[in-house]
Write an enzyme that holds these catalytic residues in place. Sequence first.
Site, PDB file in Angstrom:
ATOM      1  CG  ASP A  30      42.765  35.488  62.525  1.00  0.00           C
ATOM      2  OD1 ASP A  30      43.907  35.209  62.124  1.00  0.00           O
ATOM      3  OD2 ASP A  30      42.550  36.137  63.567  1.00  0.00           O
ATOM      4  NE  ARG A 147      35.501  44.731  83.781  1.00  0.00           N
ATOM      5  CZ  ARG A 147      34.640  44.407  84.742  1.00  0.00           C
ATOM      6  NH1 ARG A 147      34.981  44.556  86.010  1.00  0.00           N
ATOM      7  NH2 ARG A 147      33.441  43.931  84.447  1.00  0.00           N
ATOM      8  CG  ASN A 204      43.913  51.077  78.754  1.00  0.00           C
ATOM      9  OD1 ASN A 204      42.927  50.760  79.406  1.00  0.00           O
ATOM     10  ND2 ASN A 204      44.284  50.420  77.675  1.00  0.00           N
ATOM     11  CG  PHE A 245      42.140  49.920  89.195  1.00  0.00           C
ATOM     12  CD1 PHE A 245      42.997  49.268  88.338  1.00  0.00           C
ATOM     13  CD2 PHE A 245      40.776  49.816  88.971  1.00  0.00           C
ATOM     14  CE1 PHE A 245      42.515  48.523  87.278  1.00  0.00           C
ATOM     15  CE2 PHE A 245      40.273  49.073  87.922  1.00  0.00           C
ATOM     16  CZ  PHE A 245      41.154  48.421  87.070  1.00  0.00           C
ATOM     17  CB  CYS A 256      45.683  46.465  77.595  1.00  0.00           C
ATOM     18  SG  CYS A 256      44.643  45.460  76.513  1.00  0.00           S
ATOM     19  CE  LYS A 317      42.037  40.488  84.907  1.00  0.00           C
ATOM     20  NZ  LYS A 317      41.046  41.498  84.501  1.00  0.00           N
TER      21      LYS A 317
END
Length: 446
Positions: A30, A147, A204, A245, A256, A317
Amino acid sequence: MRLTVIGTGYLGATHAACMAELGHDVLGVDVDPDKVAALAAGRVPFHEPGLGELVRKHLASGRLRFTTSCEEAAAFGQVHFVCVGTPQRKDSEGADLTYVDAAFAAIAEHASQGALLVGKSTVPVGTARRLADAHAVEVAWNPEFLREGFAVQDTLRPDRLVFGVESERAETLLREVYAPVLAAGTPLVTADFPTAELVKTAANAFLATKISFINAMAEVCEAAGGDVSVLAEALGHDERIGGKFLRAGVGFGGGCLPKDIRAFAHRAGELGVSLGFLREVDAINMRRRDKVVALARELCGGGVLGARIAVLGAAFKPDSDDIRDSPALNVAARLKLDGADVTVYDPEAMDNARKAFPLLGYAVSAEEALRGADLVLHLTEWPQFRALDPGRLASLVSRPRIVDGRGVLDADRWTAAGWQFRALGKPAPAGEGPFGEASFGEGTQR
């Protein structure tokens, strides 16, 4: 094998630790020295269940290291996974590929002969071909399907693997990387570059469409007096539809779905294909936030000026501290701008929320957030919030009334404890209008 992972954010740190768990020697790379130092010390700079333990385990085993040097990474690795972000561009709805392009260029410049560069980032279709043509290295695409809250599980035991490859050698190398996963019976789909790229964006888009569909049905239920949770249950028994869902609420957020459906529609337009329905999916999602704000105003007598509002949730979430495009914080900030005294509590996302929304109030517990509140908004479905005792909480608030923006609280339990209870997509109790005007017309202005 010797693997490198370029980018150690949510995707990269998870992938690096899990590849070490599969038995490989892994070097995470990184450009942010603070992030590298934290990971090298065993500190994961975000919340993801089980990941910290895995990182520390393989720092100790010697199979996982971190560096800021692309030259070191290029010399070390046989296979290089690019796991950097693709945010939405500032000047359009398209994806910003700055980090992807920079990562591929940095590794390709120093890569050893025979190295394989594998993209995992979510990118517009056509990106892999462009990168393969631009650099004198072999490229493959291996999209991720993580997820948040289940990322370790989804990496070690995925429901499928997708390899976008142009040679048997590339497929063989990826099969070797994922040998334990494949041996466990995980399905493998081998595809060309465009199809591999489209799998993630299409997945998605489908999930976002399903969420917005049930939220559109919630709008119809609100207008017609129906109950969207019962409707969703009936729909879910159809095996062609399924129940996942199909829970109506304040909508999706995160890093996302929102930006990916916008980028997908944008890229399709560049290719001459209209995906206009995705713009309506996006619009429905944003309207649910509008509905919660409108409901809060109505419950407070037409306006929230001076009202004390407790918001349960800040992360987009549960099991995450990710506040990117969080519906909870979007609603909280809008009510604050309307003059409400807003206090937020979240089990994991408080530090991130404070940095991004410093003008909101924050509490150290749900109980503290609710103390003296005129209205409670439940906007992130943490299990801790479902376990709250409404009877005990009723004595803390100024007025026991709650909006369940996620459709998971037990309405009968809260109502029995004396709370006025509202949920999106459900009819108001008999004798009240759709927003409870008969009970709350007196307002809470101060």
